[in-house]
Design an enzyme around this catalytic site. Structure first.
Site, PDB file in Angstrom:
ATOM      1  N   GLY A   7     -12.797 -13.244 -77.338  1.00  0.00           N
ATOM      2  CA  GLY A   7     -11.795 -12.246 -76.975  1.00  0.00           C
ATOM      3  C   GLY A   7     -10.413 -12.781 -77.298  1.00  0.00           C
ATOM      4  O   GLY A   7     -10.232 -13.992 -77.430  1.00  0.00           O
ATOM      5  N   GLN A  61      -1.357 -13.509 -77.035  1.00  0.00           N
ATOM      6  CA  GLN A  61      -1.742 -14.795 -77.629  1.00  0.00           C
ATOM      7  C   GLN A  61      -1.299 -14.917 -79.085  1.00  0.00           C
ATOM      8  O   GLN A  61      -1.282 -16.027 -79.623  1.00  0.00           O
ATOM      9  CB  GLN A  61      -3.258 -15.009 -77.521  1.00  0.00           C
ATOM     10  CG  GLN A  61      -3.719 -15.253 -76.088  1.00  0.00           C
ATOM     11  CD  GLN A  61      -5.215 -15.457 -76.024  1.00  0.00           C
ATOM     12  OE1 GLN A  61      -5.978 -14.503 -76.034  1.00  0.00           O
ATOM     13  NE2 GLN A  61      -5.643 -16.705 -75.968  1.00  0.00           N
ATOM     14  N   CYS A  99     -10.518 -20.711 -73.623  1.00  0.00           N
ATOM     15  CA  CYS A  99      -9.428 -19.803 -74.012  1.00  0.00           C
ATOM     16  C   CYS A  99      -8.856 -20.331 -75.314  1.00  0.00           C
ATOM     17  O   CYS A  99      -8.643 -21.535 -75.460  1.00  0.00           O
ATOM     18  CB  CYS A  99      -8.353 -19.795 -72.925  1.00  0.00           C
ATOM     19  SG  CYS A  99      -6.926 -18.779 -73.354  1.00  0.00           S
ATOM     20  N   LEU A 100      -8.596 -19.436 -76.261  1.00  0.00           N
ATOM     21  CA  LEU A 100      -8.077 -19.876 -77.557  1.00  0.00           C
ATOM     22  C   LEU A 100      -6.687 -20.500 -77.434  1.00  0.00           C
ATOM     23  O   LEU A 100      -6.253 -21.215 -78.328  1.00  0.00           O
ATOM     24  CB  LEU A 100      -8.064 -18.706 -78.553  1.00  0.00           C
ATOM     25  CG  LEU A 100      -9.450 -18.176 -78.954  1.00  0.00           C
ATOM     26  CD1 LEU A 100      -9.312 -16.974 -79.887  1.00  0.00           C
ATOM     27  CD2 LEU A 100     -10.303 -19.255 -79.592  1.00  0.00           C
ATOM     28  N   HIS A 120     -10.913 -12.324 -67.851  1.00  0.00           N
ATOM     29  CA  HIS A 120     -10.077 -13.339 -68.497  1.00  0.00           C
ATOM     30  C   HIS A 120      -8.960 -12.682 -69.313  1.00  0.00           C
ATOM     31  O   HIS A 120      -7.792 -13.055 -69.205  1.00  0.00           O
ATOM     32  CB  HIS A 120     -10.945 -14.228 -69.393  1.00  0.00           C
ATOM     33  CG  HIS A 120     -10.166 -15.256 -70.160  1.00  0.00           C
ATOM     34  ND1 HIS A 120     -10.123 -16.583 -69.802  1.00  0.00           N
ATOM     35  CD2 HIS A 120      -9.367 -15.143 -71.266  1.00  0.00           C
ATOM     36  CE1 HIS A 120      -9.337 -17.230 -70.657  1.00  0.00           C
ATOM     37  NE2 HIS A 120      -8.866 -16.381 -71.558  1.00  0.00           N
ATOM     38  N   GLU A 121      -9.322 -11.693 -70.130  1.00  0.00           N
ATOM     39  CA  GLU A 121      -8.321 -11.049 -71.005  1.00  0.00           C
ATOM     40  C   GLU A 121      -7.325 -10.224 -70.187  1.00  0.00           C
ATOM     41  O   GLU A 121      -6.142 -10.172 -70.523  1.00  0.00           O
ATOM     42  CB  GLU A 121      -8.999 -10.187 -72.069  1.00  0.00           C
ATOM     43  CG  GLU A 121      -9.951 -10.931 -73.020  1.00  0.00           C
ATOM     44  CD  GLU A 121      -9.351 -12.168 -73.675  1.00  0.00           C
ATOM     45  OE1 GLU A 121      -8.124 -12.219 -73.869  1.00  0.00           O
ATOM     46  OE2 GLU A 121     -10.120 -13.096 -73.988  1.00  0.00           O
ATOM     47  N   HIS A 163      -4.491 -12.316 -68.967  1.00  0.00           N
ATOM     48  CA  HIS A 163      -3.450 -12.608 -69.962  1.00  0.00           C
ATOM     49  C   HIS A 163      -2.310 -11.592 -69.900  1.00  0.00           C
ATOM     50  O   HIS A 163      -1.169 -11.914 -70.196  1.00  0.00           O
ATOM     51  CB  HIS A 163      -4.044 -12.570 -71.383  1.00  0.00           C
ATOM     52  CG  HIS A 163      -4.623 -13.879 -71.829  1.00  0.00           C
ATOM     53  ND1 HIS A 163      -3.864 -15.027 -71.948  1.00  0.00           N
ATOM     54  CD2 HIS A 163      -5.883 -14.226 -72.192  1.00  0.00           C
ATOM     55  CE1 HIS A 163      -4.645 -16.016 -72.372  1.00  0.00           C
ATOM     56  NE2 HIS A 163      -5.871 -15.564 -72.527  1.00  0.00           N
TER      57      HIS A 163
HETATM   58 ZN    ZN Z   1      -7.524 -16.634 -73.051  1.00  0.00          ZN
END
Ligand code: ZN
Length: 181
Positions: free
Chosen positions: A53, A58, A103-104, A145-146, A149
C-alpha cells in the site's frame, strides 16, 4: 482505455523523519483525468518498492488518498492497484490481530502492531464514485495503516519507547548513509 497507458514515473518515497510525513492531508476534490497521473505514479512507485500500500503523502502529495495492491485487495494480481480517495474507516472489529507491519517510509523496519482483525472502509474511486469494502487480516491492516498516514500517524507511533529509539537510530543512520552516497 486503461489509465495505465499514461506515462508513469517512479517518485521518491519520503522517509522518516521527513516532517512532511507528519502533515494532515486535505480532501481529494478533483477526480478522473485530474487524478490519474498521480495515481499512476503512485502505482509505479509502490510496485517498484514492492509495497502492499502507499499513501499520497508518502510521495509528497498531502491528499487524502492511498492505493492498495490489487492482490492484497482480493483482485487479480495483474489488476491496477485499488484507489481509495477520501477514505473513512466506518467499522473496526473488536477482534484484534497482531502481526509484523512495515512501511515504505521505514525501509527494513518490521514491528509487531496490534490492529483490528476486520475493517470496513468507505471511499471514492478514481472517478469519485463512493464504494465500501470490507477487509480482514492483511487488507484490514492495510486500511488501518494507510488511513493513519492521512493524519500523519506513523508506524513508529505504534511501538513502545525502547523500540521507538531503535527505529529512530536506524533511520538516522540510513539517512546519513544516503547523504554520503
Ligand atoms: Zn506506511
Amino acid at each position: 482505455m486503461s489509465p495505465y497507458t499514461l506515462a508513469m514515473a517512479v517518485r521518491p518515497i519520503l522517509r522518516y523523519p521527513d516532517p512532511r510525513l507528519r502533515q494532515s492531508s486535505a480532501p481529494v476534490t478533483e477526480f478522473g483525468d485530474a487524478l490519474r497521473p498521480l495515481v499512476a505514479d503512485m502505482g509505479e512507485t509502490m510496485f517498484a518498492a514492492e509495497g502492499a500500500g502507499l499513501a499520497a503523502i508518502q510521495v509528497g502529495e498531502p491528499l487524502r488518498l492511498f492505493i492498495v495492491d490489487a492482490a492484497v485487495a482480493g483482485r487479480a494480481e495483474t489488476d491496477p492497484p485499488v484507489v481509495f480517495a477520501n477514505p473513512e474507516l466506518v467499522k473496526l472489529s473488536e477482534e484484534a490481530q497482531t502481526g509484523d507491519e512495515g512501511c515504505l517510509s521505514f525501509p527494513g523496519v518490521f514491528v509487531p502492531v496490534k490492529r483490528a482483525m476486520r475493517a470496513t472502509i468507505k471511499a471514492q474511486d478514481i472517478e469519485g464514485n463512493w464504494f465500501e469494502m470490507e477487509g480482514s487480516e492483511l487488507l484490514a491492516r492495510a486500511f488501518q495503516h494507510e488511513s493513519d498516514h492521512l493524519t500523519g500517524r506513523l508506524l513508529i507511533d505504534m511501538v513502545g519507547p525502547v523500540k521507538r529509539e531503535i527505529i529512530k537510530r536506524k533511520m538516522k543512520k540510513e539517512a546519513a548513509a544516503a547523504a554520503e552516497t
